[in-house]
Design an enzyme around this catalytic site. Structure first.
Site, mmCIF file in Angstrom:
data_model
loop_
_atom_site.group_PDB
_atom_site.id
_atom_site.type_symbol
_atom_site.label_atom_id
_atom_site.label_comp_id
_atom_site.label_asym_id
_atom_site.label_seq_id
_atom_site.Cartn_x
_atom_site.Cartn_y
_atom_site.Cartn_z
ATOM 1 N N ASP A 1 0.818 -1.213 0.000
ATOM 2 C CA ASP A 1 0.000 0.000 0.000
ATOM 3 C C ASP A 1 0.851 1.262 0.000
ATOM 4 O O ASP A 1 2.068 1.213 0.222
ATOM 5 C CB ASP A 1 -0.946 -0.003 1.211
ATOM 6 C CG ASP A 1 -0.303 -0.587 2.461
ATOM 7 O OD1 ASP A 1 0.919 -0.432 2.628
ATOM 8 O OD2 ASP A 1 -1.013 -1.212 3.249
ATOM 9 N N ASN B 1 -7.201 -3.397 14.449
ATOM 10 C CA ASN B 1 -8.550 -3.808 14.047
ATOM 11 C C ASN B 1 -8.487 -4.984 13.060
ATOM 12 O O ASN B 1 -9.449 -5.261 12.368
ATOM 13 C CB ASN B 1 -9.309 -2.629 13.417
ATOM 14 C CG ASN B 1 -8.620 -2.096 12.162
ATOM 15 O OD1 ASN B 1 -7.663 -2.688 11.675
ATOM 16 N ND2 ASN B 1 -9.119 -0.999 11.619
ATOM 17 N N GLU C 1 -9.664 -2.591 5.431
ATOM 18 C CA GLU C 1 -10.221 -2.271 6.735
ATOM 19 C C GLU C 1 -11.483 -3.110 6.998
ATOM 20 O O GLU C 1 -12.135 -3.560 6.053
ATOM 21 C CB GLU C 1 -10.579 -0.782 6.785
ATOM 22 C CG GLU C 1 -9.368 0.153 6.641
ATOM 23 C CD GLU C 1 -8.595 0.328 7.946
ATOM 24 O OE1 GLU C 1 -8.482 -0.647 8.722
ATOM 25 O OE2 GLU C 1 -8.087 1.432 8.173
HETATM 26 C C1 F6R Z 1 1.636 -1.619 6.104
HETATM 27 C C2 F6R Z 1 0.299 -2.175 6.186
HETATM 28 C C3 F6R Z 1 -0.430 -2.266 7.483
HETATM 29 C C4 F6R Z 1 0.463 -2.608 8.677
HETATM 30 C C5 F6R Z 1 -0.366 -2.636 9.956
HETATM 31 C C6 F6R Z 1 0.489 -2.914 11.181
HETATM 32 O O1 F6R Z 1 2.117 -1.641 4.786
HETATM 33 O O2 F6R Z 1 -0.247 -2.537 5.189
HETATM 34 O O3 F6R Z 1 -1.441 -3.256 7.355
HETATM 35 O O4 F6R Z 1 1.079 -3.840 8.470
HETATM 36 O O5 F6R Z 1 -1.020 -1.413 10.123
HETATM 37 O O6 F6R Z 1 1.365 -1.858 11.372
HETATM 38 P P1 F6R Z 1 2.521 -1.961 12.456
HETATM 39 O O7 F6R Z 1 3.441 -3.018 12.025
HETATM 40 O O8 F6R Z 1 3.177 -0.589 12.423
HETATM 41 O O9 F6R Z 1 1.859 -2.244 13.763
#
Ligand code: F6R
Length: 241
Positions: free
Chosen positions: A67, A136, A143
């Protein structure tokens, strides 16, 4: 599904790096699906270490990130383009043209999303997909909602995700509200998925994803239907299992 619980985050990173490294050693032109955020940083550190030790060669590896934020300049320190350069690409011998992230500044983001899915398909598909997990249970920026989206798309980030991303930005109003993300199709079509989760704050999301019912309200629960997924967890993230 395999669930591996390690004593600490460093071991999670070593295990993930070993799995990625064995993939690259077996197939030097592997297609890796990469994630940003805190979870994969120690894994990237291990991969850089293996590169510097002469064990890994990234010259033929191709990568697709999950992303990118919408409308954040790619040289902004919080952009995922910038993150990937800083945490991995600048430290290994991967050619810049082999690394792809969605262009969050494309004039037409719907076309960009379609182009991105087409590029992944044209690469032959993702061999190993690294994932973090949101509080979440989002994966990529898929999401929770009434339904999941198969293809790449523009995602409206939920308040919980905006809050989690807040730590990287000076002011709350600077945190992007949208991102271009791969959909569940790209993740489910990856030949192997490695989901990394560390810390107690991920325990509930991990529990619901592994033990709960499959539901679009818990996006990572879709991985229960994947034939080759490994959850690599530290004790804290696994404490509710
Ligand atoms: C990042 C992504 C998100 C993260 C998730 C966890 O490219 O797609 O899904 O993997 O928000 O983020 P962290 O590792 O910072 O807790």
């Amino acid at each position: 599904m395999q669930v591996h619980v390690f004593d600490n985050p460093a071991q999670v990173a070593q295990a993930a790096a070993l799995l990625v490294a064995s993939q690259v050693l077996r197939k030097p032109d592997s297609v890796l699906g990469l994630a940003t955020g805190s979870s994969p940083i120690p894994t990237y550190g291990e991969l850089i270490r293996l590169y510097r030790a002469g064990v890994l060669d990234f010259s033929r590896v191709r990568t697709f990130n999950l992303d990118e934020y919408c409308r954040l300049p790619s040289d902004h320190p919080c952009s995922y383009h910038f993150f990937m350069a800083r945490e991995l690409f600048d430290h290994v011998n991967i050619p810049a043209e082999n690394t792809r992230l969605p262009d969050g500044n494309a004039e037409n983001l719907l076309w960009e999303a379609a182009r991105y899915d087409a590029a992944i398909a044209a690469s032959g598909g993702i061999d190993v997909q690294l994932l973090g997990i949101g509080h979440n249970a989002h994966v990529g920026f898929n999401e929770p909602g009434d339904q999941l989206v198969y293809g790449a798309h523009v995602s409206d980030l939920t308040p919980s995700t905006i809050q989690a991303n807040r730590r990287f930005f000076d002011r709350e109003e600077d945190v992007p509200r949208q991102a271009v993300t791969v959909g569940i199709g790209a993740i489910m079509n990856a030949r192997c998925v490695l989901l990394l989760a560390t810390g107690q704050d991920k325990a509930q999301a991990v529990y619901e994803s592994i033990r709960g019912e499959m539901s679009p309200r818990v996006p990572a629960s879709m991985l229960q239907a994947h034939a080759n997924v490994l959850f690599l967890l530290d004790r804290e993230a696994a404490e509710l299992l």
